[in-house]
Design a protein around this motif. Sequence first.
Motif, mmCIF file in Angstrom:
data_model
loop_
_atom_site.group_PDB
_atom_site.id
_atom_site.type_symbol
_atom_site.label_atom_id
_atom_site.label_comp_id
_atom_site.label_asym_id
_atom_site.label_seq_id
_atom_site.Cartn_x
_atom_site.Cartn_y
_atom_site.Cartn_z
ATOM 1 N N VAL A 78 0.848 -1.191 0.000
ATOM 2 C CA VAL A 78 0.000 0.000 0.000
ATOM 3 C C VAL A 78 0.887 1.246 0.000
ATOM 4 O O VAL A 78 1.832 1.341 0.786
ATOM 5 C CB VAL A 78 -0.924 0.019 1.253
ATOM 6 C CG1 VAL A 78 -1.818 1.251 1.228
ATOM 7 C CG2 VAL A 78 -1.766 -1.242 1.316
ATOM 8 N N VAL A 79 0.580 2.151 -0.883
ATOM 9 C CA VAL A 79 1.253 3.455 -0.876
ATOM 10 C C VAL A 79 0.174 4.495 -0.561
ATOM 11 O O VAL A 79 -0.608 4.870 -1.431
ATOM 12 C CB VAL A 79 1.919 3.744 -2.248
ATOM 13 C CG1 VAL A 79 2.600 5.111 -2.219
ATOM 14 C CG2 VAL A 79 2.921 2.649 -2.578
ATOM 15 N N PRO A 80 0.110 4.907 0.714
ATOM 16 C CA PRO A 80 -0.979 5.819 1.102
ATOM 17 C C PRO A 80 -0.837 7.194 0.456
ATOM 18 O O PRO A 80 0.245 7.574 0.013
ATOM 19 C CB PRO A 80 -0.829 5.929 2.616
ATOM 20 C CG PRO A 80 0.136 4.882 3.018
ATOM 21 C CD PRO A 80 0.979 4.584 1.839
ATOM 22 N N GLU A 82 -1.065 10.088 1.961
ATOM 23 C CA GLU A 82 -0.155 10.916 2.750
ATOM 24 C C GLU A 82 1.223 10.260 2.759
ATOM 25 O O GLU A 82 1.318 9.037 2.704
ATOM 26 C CB GLU A 82 -0.636 11.043 4.205
ATOM 27 C CG GLU A 82 -1.915 11.801 4.387
ATOM 28 C CD GLU A 82 -3.129 10.899 4.373
ATOM 29 O OE1 GLU A 82 -2.942 9.666 4.280
ATOM 30 O OE2 GLU A 82 -4.251 11.425 4.438
ATOM 31 N N ILE A 83 2.232 11.093 2.866
ATOM 32 C CA ILE A 83 3.576 10.548 3.037
ATOM 33 C C ILE A 83 3.591 9.849 4.394
ATOM 34 O O ILE A 83 3.374 10.474 5.425
ATOM 35 C CB ILE A 83 4.637 11.676 3.029
ATOM 36 C CG1 ILE A 83 4.573 12.491 1.739
ATOM 37 C CG2 ILE A 83 6.024 11.128 3.283
ATOM 38 C CD1 ILE A 83 5.054 11.807 0.501
ATOM 39 N N SER A 84 3.843 8.550 4.386
ATOM 40 C CA SER A 84 3.778 7.775 5.637
ATOM 41 C C SER A 84 5.170 7.249 5.971
ATOM 42 O O SER A 84 5.483 6.076 5.747
ATOM 43 C CB SER A 84 2.805 6.608 5.473
ATOM 44 O OG SER A 84 1.584 7.080 4.977
ATOM 45 N N LEU A 85 5.974 8.138 6.488
ATOM 46 C CA LEU A 85 7.370 7.786 6.762
ATOM 47 C C LEU A 85 7.785 8.348 8.117
ATOM 48 O O LEU A 85 7.226 9.354 8.567
ATOM 49 C CB LEU A 85 8.280 8.399 5.691
ATOM 50 C CG LEU A 85 8.008 8.006 4.238
ATOM 51 C CD1 LEU A 85 8.783 8.921 3.305
ATOM 52 C CD2 LEU A 85 8.375 6.552 3.985
ATOM 53 N N TYR A 86 8.765 7.697 8.734
ATOM 54 C CA TYR A 86 9.341 8.242 9.966
ATOM 55 C C TYR A 86 10.339 9.324 9.568
ATOM 56 O O TYR A 86 11.417 9.019 9.034
ATOM 57 C CB TYR A 86 10.022 7.136 10.772
ATOM 58 C CG TYR A 86 9.040 6.185 11.405
ATOM 59 C CD1 TYR A 86 8.317 6.567 12.532
ATOM 60 C CD2 TYR A 86 8.816 4.924 10.874
ATOM 61 C CE1 TYR A 86 7.398 5.702 13.112
ATOM 62 C CE2 TYR A 86 7.890 4.054 11.446
ATOM 63 C CZ TYR A 86 7.193 4.454 12.561
ATOM 64 O OH TYR A 86 6.279 3.605 13.124
ATOM 65 N N SER A 87 9.964 10.571 9.823
ATOM 66 C CA SER A 87 10.767 11.684 9.317
ATOM 67 C C SER A 87 12.126 11.806 10.005
ATOM 68 O O SER A 87 13.040 12.395 9.453
ATOM 69 C CB SER A 87 9.991 12.987 9.447
ATOM 70 O OG SER A 87 9.516 13.129 10.762
ATOM 71 N N PHE A 97 12.750 -0.859 8.658
ATOM 72 C CA PHE A 97 11.677 -0.999 9.643
ATOM 73 C C PHE A 97 10.425 -1.615 9.008
ATOM 74 O O PHE A 97 9.878 -2.607 9.515
ATOM 75 C CB PHE A 97 11.351 0.369 10.257
ATOM 76 C CG PHE A 97 10.233 0.322 11.256
ATOM 77 C CD1 PHE A 97 10.443 -0.159 12.536
ATOM 78 C CD2 PHE A 97 8.955 0.741 10.911
ATOM 79 C CE1 PHE A 97 9.403 -0.220 13.453
ATOM 80 C CE2 PHE A 97 7.905 0.685 11.820
ATOM 81 C CZ PHE A 97 8.135 0.203 13.096
ATOM 82 N N PHE A 98 9.998 -1.029 7.890
ATOM 83 C CA PHE A 98 8.752 -1.530 7.294
ATOM 84 C C PHE A 98 8.951 -2.929 6.694
ATOM 85 O O PHE A 98 8.025 -3.744 6.703
ATOM 86 C CB PHE A 98 8.215 -0.536 6.262
ATOM 87 C CG PHE A 98 7.661 0.708 6.893
ATOM 88 C CD1 PHE A 98 6.588 0.643 7.784
ATOM 89 C CD2 PHE A 98 8.219 1.955 6.646
ATOM 90 C CE1 PHE A 98 6.084 1.776 8.401
ATOM 91 C CE2 PHE A 98 7.716 3.099 7.251
ATOM 92 C CZ PHE A 98 6.654 3.018 8.135
ATOM 93 N N ASN A 142 8.100 6.799 -0.275
ATOM 94 C CA ASN A 142 6.770 6.305 0.107
ATOM 95 C C ASN A 142 6.407 5.098 -0.773
ATOM 96 O O ASN A 142 5.893 4.084 -0.284
ATOM 97 C CB ASN A 142 5.749 7.440 -0.088
ATOM 98 C CG ASN A 142 4.551 7.327 0.821
ATOM 99 O OD1 ASN A 142 4.657 6.853 1.944
ATOM 100 N ND2 ASN A 142 3.405 7.762 0.338
ATOM 101 N N LEU A 143 6.709 5.215 -2.048
ATOM 102 C CA LEU A 143 6.463 4.106 -2.985
ATOM 103 C C LEU A 143 7.370 2.913 -2.641
ATOM 104 O O LEU A 143 6.917 1.764 -2.595
ATOM 105 C CB LEU A 143 6.709 4.581 -4.424
ATOM 106 C CG LEU A 143 6.703 3.518 -5.521
ATOM 107 C CD1 LEU A 143 5.340 2.837 -5.627
ATOM 108 C CD2 LEU A 143 7.060 4.134 -6.889
ATOM 109 N N CYS A 145 8.627 2.060 0.187
ATOM 110 C CA CYS A 145 8.163 1.360 1.400
ATOM 111 C C CYS A 145 6.952 0.480 1.078
ATOM 112 O O CYS A 145 6.748 -0.557 1.723
ATOM 113 C CB CYS A 145 7.807 2.370 2.492
ATOM 114 S SG CYS A 145 9.232 3.177 3.209
ATOM 115 N N GLY A 146 6.166 0.894 0.090
ATOM 116 C CA GLY A 146 4.985 0.104 -0.278
ATOM 117 C C GLY A 146 5.310 -1.162 -1.043
ATOM 118 O O GLY A 146 4.463 -2.062 -1.128
#
Lengths: 242, 352
Positions: A78-80, A82-87, A97-98, A142-143, A145-146
């Motif tokens: 899944v690529v949400p 919103e940017i879903s990353l640990y900044s 991590f993911f 983000n992509l 990580c998906g």
Amino acid sequence: MIETKDLVKKYGEIEALKGINLAIGKGEIFGLLGPNGAGKTTLISILSGYIRPTSGDGFIEGRSVIASKEEVKKIIGVVPQEISLYSSLTGEENLKFFGRMYGVNGRELKSRIEGVLDFVGLKERKDDIVKNYSGGMKRRLNLACGIINAPKYLFLDEPTVGVDPQTREHIFKNVELLKYEGVTVLYTTHYMEEAERLCDRIAIIDEGNLIAQGSLDELLSGTDVTDLEALFLKLTGKELRD
Amino acid sequence: MMVAVPIAVITVIGFALGGIYGKSGDFVKIFLPLVDLDKDSLSKSLIEVLKENKSLDLKEVEYEKAYQLVRDENKAAGAIIIPKGFTTSYLDRKPFTVRILTDPAKGMEVMTIKSFVNASAIKLLIKSLPPQLGLSQVEIKEENLTGIKGNISSFDQNVPGFSIMFIMFGMLVGFSEAIFRERDEDHTFQRLLVAPVSKSSILGGKLLARTVIGMVQMLVLFAFGYFAFDISLGNSLSGLFLTILGVAFSASSIGVLVASLSQSREQARSLGTLTILIMSAMGGCWWPLFIEPKWMQKLSHLVMPAWAMDCFFDLMIRGKEIGDVLPFLGGLYLYGIIMLLVGVKLFKFRVE
């Protein structure tokens, strides 16, 4: 194959999805178009097990996204929106991590991280803290990580929002490559040209209803319009939605 | 919240210190068992003088009961023993002794009792004794019944007390703020929730990480207290370790509850700060519980620090073993488990 059967989602009085029936073939890039608040993200959220439908069900490779949620989660990415990353972590640390969340470890994880970093063009910046990334780099990570879990089905929720043309082009190529590798992609977007370029088939939803679906040619045939944008406006109207 | 937090804290602290500043009727009375082995005229005079002191709740008991109240039950900070021959010594114009059995874990109370006994002895001398007998004739002999060292410093109270408070700030505010950042700002919760891991694993992992951080932080503070201020660590390091772990776990669990009850990061910060300050005041982090009114002392175990401070005092000052503090340790962990269960039940992994 992805299927939905009479999918309904209500938020109190608001009906976000009103009985959606979809069938997405294996290896397809399936575009989901709709104005803001049409129900695109809700549909992806249900298929990815993030939220439960009020009624109806979704199936991925024949497995229910409600009853077999954990099994389904293993084969999807899944690529949400919103940017879903640990900044505060680096790009590589985020991927590590993911990746571990999907049970990928050791050499396999290392190899996948190298692969996806190369894929999204962030190999040189893997050790940088994410908060120092540009908007386009964050979108690419983000992509990445998906797809760290090498999914068979990928849900991309407006992956090109707010990026420059170069990054958009890069993401398009990534999606095309994924399709080439056999990944089934469900792609939501506001941009008609993206859908025209990338998607094998397209569905238009509005106010929770599925109002059209088919290939671009199928959608345009029998109408008096010649492009997707005109068709979209004809079907969904020109009134502002938010 | 900007007004509610200070009002709530001022109210709690006002009540807590009411025993010191309050009206005469509100003064905290110190429970003081007394054993009269002399049962003669001077011992009776001393008891009368002590009874005049409205700050003392004097109760005559048997010798064994006095030991029990101070050493075993820790219900009294001290007990006065008027030895046999007390009056005879006075009549023979010889020095005479008043014994005080003490529990140094209640250091401030002990000091108060000693000063009251001293004052009463002086009063007795002025009222009853011939002028040639001076104060030097009265010896107050202290017997430390529970402490593993004689002199308890303010650091023995303040290192555990303030450590608990700062761990709560780190765990409670830190945890709840991190939850909001991940859920509403970084949106990483969304990615975690679509991964094949259970919600309990996600929350459990975060709780475990915070608990370990809190535990290490507290161990460092205690080590600093030991080397810099010579605080006592007691005889049971395993008991101390389990207490520190329990504090970190319970503080993190309260953090889950605070996050569950809050709608935003700012609200979590305010609610967390309010919770910490009230818990610290009520639970004896800033001052010994005895200075609080009785009704507040009874309520103190509604907050986590009271359980932890009971463990720390028993282990570090009274030198008790882990088996002796199991009820308090159990209370500390049970508190954390209840907070965690309620917090998890109310926790929203996503905002719809």
